[in-house]
Design a protein around this motif. Structure first.
Motif, PDB file in Angstrom:
ATOM      1  N   SER A  30      -9.890   6.172   2.319  1.00  0.00           N
ATOM      2  CA  SER A  30      -9.015   6.396   1.173  1.00  0.00           C
ATOM      3  C   SER A  30      -8.908   7.911   0.966  1.00  0.00           C
ATOM      4  O   SER A  30      -9.646   8.694   1.590  1.00  0.00           O
TER       5      SER A  30
ATOM      6  N   ARG B 284      -3.807   6.613   3.858  1.00  0.00           N
ATOM      7  CA  ARG B 284      -5.098   6.385   4.500  1.00  0.00           C
ATOM      8  C   ARG B 284      -5.310   7.547   5.472  1.00  0.00           C
ATOM      9  O   ARG B 284      -4.348   8.141   5.966  1.00  0.00           O
TER      10      ARG B 284
ATOM     11  N   LEU C  42      -5.458  -1.080   8.300  1.00  0.00           N
ATOM     12  CA  LEU C  42      -5.374   0.170   7.537  1.00  0.00           C
ATOM     13  C   LEU C  42      -6.494   0.262   6.508  1.00  0.00           C
ATOM     14  O   LEU C  42      -6.948   1.361   6.169  1.00  0.00           O
ATOM     15  N   ASP C  43      -6.975  -0.883   6.039  1.00  0.00           N
ATOM     16  CA  ASP C  43      -8.057  -0.899   5.057  1.00  0.00           C
ATOM     17  C   ASP C  43      -9.357  -0.342   5.622  1.00  0.00           C
ATOM     18  O   ASP C  43     -10.254   0.027   4.864  1.00  0.00           O
ATOM     19  N   ASP C  44      -9.462  -0.283   6.952  1.00  0.00           N
ATOM     20  CA  ASP C  44     -10.668   0.244   7.589  1.00  0.00           C
ATOM     21  C   ASP C  44     -10.688   1.776   7.600  1.00  0.00           C
ATOM     22  O   ASP C  44     -11.712   2.380   7.910  1.00  0.00           O
TER      23      ASP C  44
ATOM     24  N   MET D 171       0.842  -1.183   0.000  1.00  0.00           N
ATOM     25  CA  MET D 171       0.000   0.000   0.000  1.00  0.00           C
ATOM     26  C   MET D 171       0.879   1.236   0.000  1.00  0.00           C
ATOM     27  O   MET D 171       1.464   1.573   1.006  1.00  0.00           O
TER      28      MET D 171
ATOM     29  N   GLU E 121      -0.433   4.101  -1.069  1.00  0.00           N
ATOM     30  CA  GLU E 121      -1.371   5.196  -0.932  1.00  0.00           C
ATOM     31  C   GLU E 121      -1.571   5.548   0.539  1.00  0.00           C
ATOM     32  O   GLU E 121      -1.344   4.729   1.424  1.00  0.00           O
TER      33      GLU E 121
ATOM     34  N   ASN F 100      -1.397  -5.139   9.698  1.00  0.00           N
ATOM     35  CA  ASN F 100      -1.482  -3.998   8.787  1.00  0.00           C
ATOM     36  C   ASN F 100      -2.796  -3.959   8.002  1.00  0.00           C
ATOM     37  O   ASN F 100      -3.137  -2.934   7.416  1.00  0.00           O
ATOM     38  N   ALA F 101      -3.560  -5.040   8.030  1.00  0.00           N
ATOM     39  CA  ALA F 101      -4.839  -5.070   7.321  1.00  0.00           C
ATOM     40  C   ALA F 101      -5.836  -4.059   7.902  1.00  0.00           C
ATOM     41  O   ALA F 101      -6.765  -3.649   7.210  1.00  0.00           O
TER      42      ALA F 101
END
Length: 127
Positions: free
Chosen positions: A113, A5, A108-110, A1, A3, A105-106
């Motif tokens: 964007s 967050r 971070l998807d929460d 990732m 990008e 680290n997953a």
């Protein structure tokens, strides 16, 4: 990732190649604060999400920075001690606050964007 967050508290997070996450405040946050004159950074160690970990003082006010996710602060930005204005000059670059290690680290998807964060800012401006 590669990008960024974002949080609703106007912090940005970036997962770096070494697996650590770099944390700072957004352009919006630094602009709202005004000229930053002092930054108190956290001590290395474990922190819970929502814990106050840093303080920014500006010519306008003081603001607390909260831990965006559960994790361990492993490094702070030593440049901010002598040049707190980096927060204003390069908030998403050299003005970062600390680097942290997450258990997963997953999570971070929460977070938002960049597109979702821009929608948040637009909604704030329209309110």
């Amino acid at each position: 990732m590669s990008e960024l967050r974002f949080t609703v508290e106007h912090e940005w997070l970036r997962l770096d190649q070494d697996g650590l996450v770099t944390v700072g405040v957004t352009h919006y946050a630094q602009d709202s604060l005004g000229d930053v004159v002092y930054v108190q950074l956290p001590e290395p160690g474990q922190y819970a999400q929502g814990a106050e970990v840093a303080v920014l003082e500006s010519v306008k006010a003081a603001s607390n920075i909260v831990m965006p996710l559960d994790g361990e602060v492993v490094e702070v930005n030593p440049q901010l001690e002598g040049t707190p204005e980096l927060v204003n000059q390069a908030p998403q670059g050299e003005g970062w606050f600390f680097r942290m290690r997450l258990a997963d680290n997953a999570v971070l998807d929460d977070l938002m964007s960049e597109e979702a964060y821009q929608r948040l800012l637009t909604a704030k401006a329209d309110a």
